[in-house]
Design an enzyme around this catalytic site. Structure first.
Site, PDB file in Angstrom:
ATOM      1  N   GLY A 164       0.843  -1.197   0.000  1.00  0.00           N
ATOM      2  CA  GLY A 164       0.000   0.000   0.000  1.00  0.00           C
ATOM      3  C   GLY A 164       0.875   1.242   0.000  1.00  0.00           C
ATOM      4  N   LEU A 168       5.007   1.117  -0.400  1.00  0.00           N
ATOM      5  CA  LEU A 168       5.570   1.670  -1.640  1.00  0.00           C
ATOM      6  C   LEU A 168       6.521   2.832  -1.363  1.00  0.00           C
ATOM      7  CD1 LEU A 168       2.888   2.038  -4.394  1.00  0.00           C
ATOM      8  CD2 LEU A 168       5.226   1.224  -4.649  1.00  0.00           C
ATOM      9  N   GLY A 255      -1.267  -1.940   6.994  1.00  0.00           N
ATOM     10  CA  GLY A 255      -2.412  -1.145   7.410  1.00  0.00           C
ATOM     11  C   GLY A 255      -2.239  -0.625   8.822  1.00  0.00           C
ATOM     12  N   HIS A 433       3.372  27.558 -21.834  1.00  0.00           N
ATOM     13  CA  HIS A 433       4.265  26.533 -22.367  1.00  0.00           C
ATOM     14  C   HIS A 433       5.658  26.768 -21.803  1.00  0.00           C
ATOM     15  CE1 HIS A 433       6.255  23.886 -25.201  1.00  0.00           C
ATOM     16  NE2 HIS A 433       7.138  24.851 -25.430  1.00  0.00           N
TER      17      HIS A 433
HETATM   18  N1  LIG Z   1       0.883   9.742   1.001  1.00  0.00           N
HETATM   19  C1  LIG Z   1      -0.138   9.508   1.805  1.00  0.00           C
HETATM   20  O1  LIG Z   1      -1.146  10.193   1.793  1.00  0.00           O
HETATM   21  C2  LIG Z   1      -0.043   8.385   2.794  1.00  0.00           C
HETATM   22  C3  LIG Z   1       1.180   7.767   3.040  1.00  0.00           C
HETATM   23  C4  LIG Z   1       1.226   6.743   3.968  1.00  0.00           C
HETATM   24  C5  LIG Z   1       0.077   6.352   4.621  1.00  0.00           C
HETATM   25  N2  LIG Z   1      -1.089   6.972   4.354  1.00  0.00           N
HETATM   26  C6  LIG Z   1      -2.346   6.533   5.019  1.00  0.00           C
HETATM   27  O2  LIG Z   1      -2.066   5.513   5.952  1.00  0.00           O
HETATM   28  C7  LIG Z   1      -2.853   4.368   5.629  1.00  0.00           C
HETATM   29  C8  LIG Z   1      -2.105   3.123   6.014  1.00  0.00           C
HETATM   30  O3  LIG Z   1      -1.067   2.827   5.074  1.00  0.00           O
HETATM   31  P1  LIG Z   1      -0.609   1.336   4.806  1.00  0.00           P
HETATM   32  O4  LIG Z   1       0.243   1.330   3.611  1.00  0.00           O
HETATM   33  O5  LIG Z   1      -0.095   0.721   6.069  1.00  0.00           O
HETATM   34  O6  LIG Z   1      -1.976   0.592   4.575  1.00  0.00           O
HETATM   35  P2  LIG Z   1      -2.812   0.313   3.246  1.00  0.00           P
HETATM   36  O7  LIG Z   1      -4.103  -0.217   3.720  1.00  0.00           O
HETATM   37  O8  LIG Z   1      -2.796   1.447   2.324  1.00  0.00           O
HETATM   38  O9  LIG Z   1      -1.984  -0.866   2.534  1.00  0.00           O
HETATM   39  C9  LIG Z   1      -1.739  -2.082   3.164  1.00  0.00           C
HETATM   40  C10 LIG Z   1      -1.454  -3.096   2.071  1.00  0.00           C
HETATM   41  O10 LIG Z   1      -0.981  -4.279   2.670  1.00  0.00           O
HETATM   42  C11 LIG Z   1      -1.594  -5.395   2.044  1.00  0.00           C
HETATM   43  N3  LIG Z   1      -1.626  -6.438   3.059  1.00  0.00           N
HETATM   44  C12 LIG Z   1      -2.384  -6.458   4.197  1.00  0.00           C
HETATM   45  N4  LIG Z   1      -2.085  -7.565   4.913  1.00  0.00           N
HETATM   46  C13 LIG Z   1      -1.125  -8.243   4.217  1.00  0.00           C
HETATM   47  C14 LIG Z   1      -0.412  -9.443   4.445  1.00  0.00           C
HETATM   48  N5  LIG Z   1      -0.621 -10.189   5.544  1.00  0.00           N
HETATM   49  N6  LIG Z   1       0.486  -9.838   3.519  1.00  0.00           N
HETATM   50  C15 LIG Z   1       0.729  -9.094   2.411  1.00  0.00           C
HETATM   51  N7  LIG Z   1       0.082  -7.935   2.143  1.00  0.00           N
HETATM   52  C16 LIG Z   1      -0.830  -7.520   3.032  1.00  0.00           C
HETATM   53  C17 LIG Z   1      -2.971  -4.903   1.615  1.00  0.00           C
HETATM   54  O11 LIG Z   1      -3.432  -5.640   0.509  1.00  0.00           O
HETATM   55  C18 LIG Z   1      -2.693  -3.434   1.252  1.00  0.00           C
HETATM   56  O12 LIG Z   1      -2.382  -3.288  -0.094  1.00  0.00           O
HETATM   57  C19 LIG Z   1      -3.137   4.490   4.137  1.00  0.00           C
HETATM   58  O13 LIG Z   1      -4.279   3.785   3.754  1.00  0.00           O
HETATM   59  C20 LIG Z   1      -3.280   5.977   3.967  1.00  0.00           C
HETATM   60  O14 LIG Z   1      -4.601   6.350   4.218  1.00  0.00           O
HETATM   61  C21 LIG Z   1      -1.171   7.983   3.459  1.00  0.00           C
END
Ligand SMILES: NC(=O)c1ccc[n+]([C@@H]2O[C@H](COP(=O)([O-])OP(=O)(O)OC[C@H]3O[C@@H](n4cnc5c(N)ncnc54)[C@H](O)[C@@H]3O)[C@@H](O)[C@H]2O)c1
Ligand SMILES: Cc1cc2nc3c(=O)[nH]c(=O)nc-3n(C[C@H](O)[C@H](O)[C@H](O)COP(=O)(O)OP(=O)(O)OC[C@H]3O[C@@H](n4cnc5c(N)ncnc54)[C@H](O)[C@@H]3O)c2cc1C
Length: 448
Positions: A164, A168, A255, A433
């Site tokens: 997520g 990333l 998450g 531009h």
């Molecule tokens: N730039 C930004 O605005 C920003 C940056 C960081 C975080 N955030 C916020 O914080 C929240 C949390 O971020 P996050 O990245 O922790 O959560 P997320 O929910 O965005 O992503 C978690 C990912 O982990 C995967 N996942 C979950 N359990 C798993 C497992 N057991 N094995 C493999 N993959 C698994 C899920 O499929 C998901 O894609 C985000 O949803 C966002 O709202 C925002």
């Protein structure tokens, strides 16, 4: 948490005060820091791979975080009648919050109105073996989004569990800082909410920098070993096939979970859902009418600007005495993923638009960034723009920009959407531009 009556702002620890630690700002600061290993190459310039000094990256991050925090604290100190108390709060009745203060006596605050704004923390995934690793001598090798920002050294081989936002952003950052990164994502794409071609382009970008991405991969267990080259082993299941990944460290990015478990909400009659998020109505009122919840703790979109907009709902309700104008319903939820280049998004994704307006003629335009003159000039042509429109009225329903300053380009389209401009208005607009904005003349030629 804020108890009003005697207006008190409560934060559990001084260093948590404000949002700056849990924000992508430090990530982006580091991604674009002079020490990042993969700045866009420019013809005629020789690529220089600088020597990494993690302490300087961390110092810069701390400086930025501290300066924002100090600014917020200073502003609050000047608000008449506001007291800030650093301590751990919980309800002892619907009208009393007790604050546990380190090294001091507890304080009981009685009030007629309460605002709960306690946020979330990293979720600990249900992973066999994790408890044992967290109790072993290797526990410091298990990271979350806070701990990874305080590392002394760059991990040699970093496994990132979760593809997520956090997975990333930190995955790409640490690959650039010199780690060998593997992202393990259980779903079929990175950033599951994005349209599939956008996620595919994101994957292509991070893979082009050397990040390994494993999709459809379920982690089945974690263990440590003193004999292996790297101490952490993550056992996974990739569509029926068992594999084992070794890492020097693992980042848990699966998450976040709400900070509601220690609030003793039951003492105040406040209802939560099964994940612990506080149930609220569209004006953020909980099941106990004089208690409100704002920000991440009620499970809405987890973004700083949404938390801030929640404040506006409360402000209009209490200070402006306008109880109907602003609610959580139908508000725009823009966001920017601070990978490099950025991913900015506003409005509906294609699948959401097709589901919401099943009787409308939905059209999409997808334009690779290599068609953008400014992208060519800056030598960063990775990514794409995608728009979703109502093909009959020309209304812009959603827009994504994965490209340099994608968040800024997205905000431009957001303003157009706020002003009810159609896509034809942008197609015909005279933009300077060569700006990235100028590409909003050409995007619509790709409408299908
Ligand atoms: N730039 C930004 O605005 C920003 C940056 C960081 C975080 N955030 C916020 O914080 C929240 C949390 O971020 P996050 O990245 O922790 O959560 P997320 O929910 O965005 O992503 C978690 C990912 O982990 C995967 N996942 C979950 N359990 C798993 C497992 N057991 N094995 C493999 N993959 C698994 C899920 O499929 C998901 O894609 C985000 O949803 C966002 O709202 C925002
Ligand atoms: C690594 C990371 C990067 C992010 N990047 C971005 C980004 O770039 N853009 C974006 O929009 N969002 C981003 N987010 C999400 C954003 O940080 C949150 O949505 C936002 O901070 C939520 O604000 P909040 O006010 O709800 O809670 P928080 O900012 O989490 O604040 C909650 C406060 O409550 C205090 N508290 C908790 N429990 C108690 C208690 N019992 N007693 C007293 N005080 C308590 C905490 O100490 C904390 O100070 C990111 C999140 C993470 C983790």
């Amino acid at each position: 948490m804020i108890a009003s009556g005697r207006v008190a702002h409560l934060a559990s620890r001084a260093q948590d005060f404000g949002v700056w630690q849990t924000s992508s700002m430090p990530v982006y600061a580091a991604l674009r820091s002079p020490v990042s290993e993969n700045p866009p190459s420019v013809a005629g310039a020789e690529a220089i791979v600088p020597k990494m000094d993690m302490s300087k990256v961390r110092e810069r991050k701390r400086d930025i975080v501290n300066s924002f925090r100090a600014g917020t604290e200073a502003r609050l100190a000047n608000v008449e009648g506001l007291e800030v108390i650093f301590g751990e709060a919980h309800f002892s009745s619907p009208n009393v919050v007790e604050v546990v203060i380190a090294g001091s006596e507890n304080v009981a605050l009685e009030a007629g109105t309460f605002f709960i704004n306690t946020g979330e923390r990293p979720a600990i995934p249900d992973l066999p073996g994790l408890d044992a690793v967290l109790q072993s001598k290797h526990k410091t090798l298990v990271l979350d989004s806070t701990r990874i920002q305080e590392l002394e050294d760059v991990p040699e081989k970093l496994i990132v569990l979760g593809g997520g936002y956090i997975g990333l952003e930190f995955g790409q950052l640490f690959q650039r800082l010199g780690s060998k990164v593997t992202i393990v994502q259980r779903g079929s794409q990175l950033l599951p909410r994005e349209d599939s071609e956008v996620s595919a382009a994101v994957k292509e970008i991070v893979e082009s920098e050397g990040v390994e991405v494993l999709l459809n991969t379920q982690a089945s267990g974690i263990r440590t070993s003193d004999q292996a080259i790297f101490p952490i082993t993550l056992d996974c299941n990739v569509q029926g096939t068992a594999i084992s990944l070794e890492g020097s460290h693992i980042l848990l990015a699966t998450g976040r979970t709400p900070n509601t478990n220690t609030l003793r909400l039951e003492k105040a009659g406040i209802v939560t859902n099964t994940k612990g998020h506080i149930q609220v109505n569209t004006t953020l009122q909980t099941s106990t009418p004089h208690i409100y919840a704002l920000g991440d703790c009620y499970g809405g979109p987890a973004f700083t600007h949404i938390s801030y907009d929640d404040f506006r709902i409360i402000r209009d309700h209490f200070i402006n005495n306008n109880t109907t104008a602003r609610t959580t319903e139908n508000r725009p939820v823009p966001y920017t993923v601070y990978m490099d280049p950025q991913l900015g998004h506003i409005g509906l994704h294609e699948s959401e638009a097709r589901e919401k307006f099943s009787s409308k003629k939905i059209q999409t335009a997808v334009m690779p960034m290599k068609y953008v003159a400014r992208a060519l000039e800056t030598d960063e042509t990775r990514g794409l723009m995608k728009a979703v429109v109502d093909g009959e009225s020309g209304e812009i329903l959603g827009f994504t920009c994965l490209g340099v300053e994608g968040g800024e380009v997205m905000s431009l389209v957001q303003v157009a959407m706020m002003g009810k401009l159609t896509y034809s208005d942008l197609q015909e607009a005279v933009f300077a531009h060569p700006t990235f904005a100028e590409s909003l003349n050409n995007l619509w030629g790709f409408l299908k």
